[in-house]
Scaffold this motif. Structure first.
Motif, PDB file in Angstrom:
ATOM      1  N   SER A 121       0.824  -1.221   0.000  1.00 21.07           N
ATOM      2  CA  SER A 121       0.000   0.000   0.000  1.00 21.07           C
ATOM      3  C   SER A 121       0.854   1.265   0.000  1.00 21.07           C
ATOM      4  N   PHE A 122       2.139   1.161   0.327  1.00 20.28           N
ATOM      5  CA  PHE A 122       3.034   2.326   0.282  1.00 20.28           C
ATOM      6  C   PHE A 122       3.385   2.709  -1.149  1.00 20.28           C
ATOM      7  N   GLY A 123       3.188   1.790  -2.077  1.00 20.90           N
ATOM      8  CA  GLY A 123       3.547   2.022  -3.479  1.00 20.90           C
ATOM      9  C   GLY A 123       4.973   1.563  -3.750  1.00 20.90           C
ATOM     10  N   VAL A 124       5.257   1.226  -4.998  1.00 20.35           N
ATOM     11  CA  VAL A 124       6.573   0.680  -5.349  1.00 20.35           C
ATOM     12  C   VAL A 124       7.696   1.700  -5.201  1.00 20.35           C
ATOM     13  N   ASN A 125       7.374   2.991  -5.167  1.00 20.19           N
ATOM     14  CA  ASN A 125       8.416   3.991  -4.941  1.00 20.19           C
ATOM     15  C   ASN A 125       8.949   3.939  -3.525  1.00 20.19           C
ATOM     16  N   ASN A 126       8.125   3.463  -2.580  1.00 18.91           N
ATOM     17  CA  ASN A 126       8.542   3.362  -1.176  1.00 18.91           C
ATOM     18  C   ASN A 126       8.941   1.952  -0.782  1.00 18.91           C
ATOM     19  N   SER A 127       8.291   0.951  -1.329  1.00 20.95           N
ATOM     20  CA  SER A 127       8.592  -0.423  -0.946  1.00 20.95           C
ATOM     21  C   SER A 127       8.172  -1.396  -2.040  1.00 20.95           C
ATOM     22  N   ARG A 178      18.586   3.826  15.468  1.00 19.71           N
ATOM     23  CA  ARG A 178      19.501   4.976  15.509  1.00 19.71           C
ATOM     24  C   ARG A 178      18.792   6.278  15.161  1.00 19.71           C
ATOM     25  N   HIS A 179      17.747   6.166  14.356  1.00 20.54           N
ATOM     26  CA  HIS A 179      17.010   7.352  13.921  1.00 20.54           C
ATOM     27  C   HIS A 179      15.699   7.529  14.694  1.00 20.54           C
ATOM     28  N   GLN A 180      15.585   6.851  15.818  1.00 22.61           N
ATOM     29  CA  GLN A 180      14.410   6.926  16.690  1.00 22.61           C
ATOM     30  C   GLN A 180      13.115   6.685  15.925  1.00 22.61           C
ATOM     31  N   LEU A 181      13.123   5.653  15.092  1.00 22.15           N
ATOM     32  CA  LEU A 181      11.946   5.296  14.304  1.00 22.15           C
ATOM     33  C   LEU A 181      11.444   3.903  14.659  1.00 22.15           C
ATOM     34  N   CYS A 182      11.525   3.583  15.946  1.00 24.78           N
ATOM     35  CA  CYS A 182      11.040   2.297  16.448  1.00 24.78           C
ATOM     36  C   CYS A 182       9.894   2.540  17.409  1.00 24.78           C
ATOM     37  N   VAL A 215       3.751   2.799  13.640  1.00 19.37           N
ATOM     38  CA  VAL A 215       5.176   2.685  13.330  1.00 19.37           C
ATOM     39  C   VAL A 215       5.438   2.509  11.832  1.00 19.37           C
ATOM     40  N   MET A 216       4.684   1.635  11.187  1.00 16.86           N
ATOM     41  CA  MET A 216       4.922   1.406   9.760  1.00 16.86           C
ATOM     42  C   MET A 216       4.500   2.597   8.918  1.00 16.86           C
ATOM     43  N   GLN A 217       3.380   3.202   9.276  1.00 19.89           N
ATOM     44  CA  GLN A 217       2.905   4.343   8.506  1.00 19.89           C
ATOM     45  C   GLN A 217       3.889   5.504   8.571  1.00 19.89           C
ATOM     46  N   TYR A 248       8.470   4.420   7.340  1.00 22.88           N
ATOM     47  CA  TYR A 248       8.804   4.151   5.947  1.00 22.88           C
ATOM     48  C   TYR A 248       8.559   5.346   5.030  1.00 22.88           C
ATOM     49  N   LYS A 249       7.990   6.409   5.575  1.00 24.08           N
ATOM     50  CA  LYS A 249       7.730   7.606   4.782  1.00 24.08           C
ATOM     51  C   LYS A 249       8.597   8.782   5.226  1.00 24.08           C
ATOM     52  N   THR A 250       9.653   8.498   5.974  1.00 21.48           N
ATOM     53  CA  THR A 250      10.546   9.554   6.457  1.00 21.48           C
ATOM     54  C   THR A 250      11.708   9.768   5.496  1.00 21.48           C
TER      55      THR A 250
END
Length: 172
Positions: free
Chosen positions: A68-74, A106-110, A129-131, A134-136
Motif C-alpha cells: 500500500s506504500f507504493g513501489v516507490n517506497n517499498s 539509531r534514527h528513533q523510528l522504532c 510505526v509502519m505508517q 517508511y515515509k521519512t
C-alpha cells in the motif's frame, strides 16, 4: 555457502534483464542472516515475503501494508513465488532485518521512540510505526544508500559475501 550463492548470482548476471526464481543457495544464505527468521515489522516467525527496497523480510500481513506504500517506497516480492533479478537478490543479501532495525533505532523510528520536531512530540507505537517510519527522509536515505551499494557490488564483479562488500560500505 557464499561460493554457491556467488555461482548462482554469476549465472543470473549472464541473463541480467531476465527474471529468475530466488536461487536456493542465496535463499539459504538469506535465511541465515541474523534477524531474518522473523518479520522485520511485527516479529512474526518465518517470513516468506520481502521488501526489496529495504532488503528485509516480511510476513504476509506486513507485505500487504508495504504494497500500500507504493513501489516507490517499498517494492514487495514473495521469496518463493515471484521472480527476481540479480540486483534484487543482492539487495536482500546485503540488507537484512537486523541491519534495518538497527538503522531505524539509531534514527528513533522504532516503537516507543520519541521524535522531537520543534515543539511537537510524536510517539511511535505499534499502530503507527509502519505508517510513519517508511515515509521519512531517513527511510528514503536508507533505500537510496542500499541501492547505491548494490550498484557498486554489481560493478565489482563476483559476489564475495557480505563481509567483503561491507568493508567499504555502512549505512549510517
Amino acid at each position: 555457502l557464499i561460493d554457491l550463492a556467488s555461482s548462482e548470482l554469476e549465472t543470473m548476471r549472464s541473463h541480467d534483464e531476465k527474471f529468475h526464481n530466488f536461487p536456493g543457495a542465496c535463499l539459504s544464505l538469506l535465511k541465515s542472516l541474523q534477524g531474518n527468521n522473523r518479520c522485520v515489522d511485527c516479529g512474526d516467525h518465518d517470513p516468506q515475503w520481502a521488501t526489496v527496497s529495504y532488503g528485509a523480510l516480511l510476513c504476509l500481513q506486513c507485505s500487504g501494508r508495504h504494497r500500500s506504500f507504493g513501489v516507490n517506497n517499498s517494492c514487495v516480492r514473495s521469496i518463493t513465488m515471484d521472480n527476481w533479478t540479480q540486483s534484487e537478490v543482492l539487495s536482500m543479501l546485503e540488507g537484512g532485518n537486523t541491519q534495518l532495525q538497527e538503522f531505524f533505532a539509531r534514527h528513533q523510528l522504532c516503537e516507543n521512540s520519541i521524535d522531537c520536531k520543534g515543539q511537537e512530540q510524536v510517539i511511535i507505537n505499534k499502530d503507527n510505526v509502519m505508517q510513519m517510519r517508511y515515509k521519512t527522509k531517513a527511510a528514503l536515505f536508507y533505500r537510496q544508500q542500499l541501492s547505491n551499494h548494490i550498484s557498486q557490488v554489481m560493478k565489482s564483479g563476483a559476489y564475495r559475501g557480505r563481509e567483503a562488500s561491507r568493508r567499504s560500505f555502512t549505512i549510517k
